[in-house]
Design an enzyme around this catalytic site. Sequence first.
Site, PDB file in Angstrom:
ATOM      1  N   PHE A  91      29.502 -35.434  25.548  1.00 34.16           N
ATOM      2  CA  PHE A  91      28.958 -36.405  26.493  1.00 34.16           C
ATOM      3  C   PHE A  91      29.210 -36.026  27.943  1.00 34.16           C
ATOM      4  O   PHE A  91      28.526 -36.498  28.853  1.00 34.16           O
ATOM      5  CB  PHE A  91      29.526 -37.801  26.197  1.00 34.16           C
ATOM      6  CG  PHE A  91      30.880 -38.089  26.792  1.00 34.16           C
ATOM      7  CD1 PHE A  91      31.011 -38.860  27.934  1.00 34.16           C
ATOM      8  CD2 PHE A  91      32.041 -37.628  26.181  1.00 34.16           C
ATOM      9  CE1 PHE A  91      32.253 -39.152  28.466  1.00 34.16           C
ATOM     10  CE2 PHE A  91      33.287 -37.918  26.701  1.00 34.16           C
ATOM     11  CZ  PHE A  91      33.400 -38.681  27.853  1.00 34.16           C
ATOM     12  N   LYS A  92      30.173 -35.149  28.174  1.00 36.11           N
ATOM     13  CA  LYS A  92      30.464 -34.745  29.554  1.00 36.11           C
ATOM     14  C   LYS A  92      29.262 -34.084  30.217  1.00 36.11           C
ATOM     15  O   LYS A  92      29.153 -34.078  31.446  1.00 36.11           O
ATOM     16  CB  LYS A  92      31.670 -33.802  29.574  1.00 36.11           C
ATOM     17  CG  LYS A  92      32.923 -34.323  28.863  1.00 36.11           C
ATOM     18  CD  LYS A  92      33.476 -35.557  29.516  1.00 36.11           C
ATOM     19  CE  LYS A  92      34.653 -36.142  28.750  1.00 36.11           C
ATOM     20  NZ  LYS A  92      35.876 -35.389  28.843  1.00 36.11           N
ATOM     21  N   ASP A  93      28.350 -33.522  29.417  1.00 33.05           N
ATOM     22  CA  ASP A  93      27.153 -32.900  29.989  1.00 33.05           C
ATOM     23  C   ASP A  93      26.305 -33.911  30.748  1.00 33.05           C
ATOM     24  O   ASP A  93      25.601 -33.544  31.698  1.00 33.05           O
ATOM     25  CB  ASP A  93      26.291 -32.265  28.896  1.00 33.05           C
ATOM     26  CG  ASP A  93      26.911 -31.014  28.301  1.00 33.05           C
ATOM     27  OD1 ASP A  93      27.558 -30.257  29.039  1.00 33.05           O
ATOM     28  OD2 ASP A  93      26.749 -30.801  27.079  1.00 33.05           O
TER      29      ASP A  93
END
Length: 495
Positions: A111-113
Amino acid sequence: MNYISTRGGAEKLSSAEAILQGLSGNGGLFVPEEIPTVSEAFIEALVPLTYEQRAVRVLKEFLTDYGEDEIEGCVTRAYGGEKFDSERRAPTRLLQDCSVLELWHGPTSAFKDMALQLLPQLMSTALKKTGEKDTILILVATSGDTGKAALAGFQDVPQTKIMVFYPEGGVSKIQQLQMVTQEGGNVNVTAVRGNFDDAQTGVKKIFGDKAFAKELAAAETKLSSANSINWGRLVPQIVYYFSAYADLLAAERVKMGDAVNFCVPTGNFGDILAGWYAKQMGLPVGRLVCASNKNNVLTDFLTTGTYDRNRDFFKTITPSMDILISSNLERLLYHMSGSADAVAGWMRELAETGRYTIPQDLLAKIQQTFAAGWADDAATKGAIAEAFEGSHYIMDTHTAVAWRVADDYLDRTGDERPMVVVSTASPYKFSGSVLEALGAATEGKDAFALLDELQDISGTAAPKGLSSLRTKDVRHKGVCEKKDMKNFVAAFAKQ
């Protein structure tokens, strides 16, 4: 819109300035001076839009010093092309009893993307807007996913360097390979002998070292952050809560105005805090359920009002949540208490004693929105098996923590509002633990044999960014003691 410190002071910055600086001069985190609000018409208008179009609409509310064309350019470069393996970027998967918001379709399968593809674009634009001439050195402490996502986002971005610290032995094999094989002329990856909190504390100390800042300034270098302490990391995450709600409207799972609950696996409190900002803006959010692993410091805080990191640290099958100091909680405390002095005092207590306690009336106010629960490794594996058996849906370990905590919350409360489980990583990032949960033998198999086996069971292909790691060369082999982190940063800055 101005941005101010959670710990007070006269510092007021534009969003571009706050994004470049990362952390305030007094050690606090930047927050918007006021939170914008939107109408139901604003939310309904998101339904037919692409993710990129939704992002522009939401980001405009906070990045008021960026032109709309600048925001559109940043968003297109971040999410466009073939970086994401889903046209919807962050699709909402509709299962039987709940929905799953999949945030792992980006280049690093986490999810950091969603934030770290956009942050470098916001920062590059900010450099031009502010006329900054120095090199910006991005310092990152990672518990697994932030590091690779930041490295991928900042690779060869002009006028920047990025240095990532991760806990030696504290990330999965795939996560480690993602980082140490990273290409780029402006990147460095170094392991720290210690846990994530040691790495995070070390980075914060470096940011607070004024003498070191002067030393770097002489080399025409300034520090900034890609961790969620940077507002530019947090604001893109608000978008996907609006996007999920728009998806539910489109699927007729809800009607406009119906409140939706979100269960979020979180360690540093940034992901779930973005949901709180969305709620404050006017998104119909009911409860935000904070899901923790055995390092359940947040569960205890949200239950008792006492934050106490003086406890055993556990290495779990959810390494991105193996955290005892949840930095973004400071932002919530500032907004909820309205007192920068109180926040500064609690953070001082945390640094000096490892604990603090908030007043009971403040805790009650927080509990009106936040619920909490936790799951150990056994319960996490049980949730993976349950989801596969019931819906033929394979989830990673972190998502499984949220799945189990969501179930427990619903059983405990009988809350009938729709529940969205926030899914933060591809199951292929944690193939071994997922396979064990599904009853497969894993002993003696390397990371790629496990990845192949999970492909066979799931009937889906592993993300290219993960399967390609088997042929990549290790480029970063540095290891340091936590007391030596500043020296390693100084050496990299001078390269």
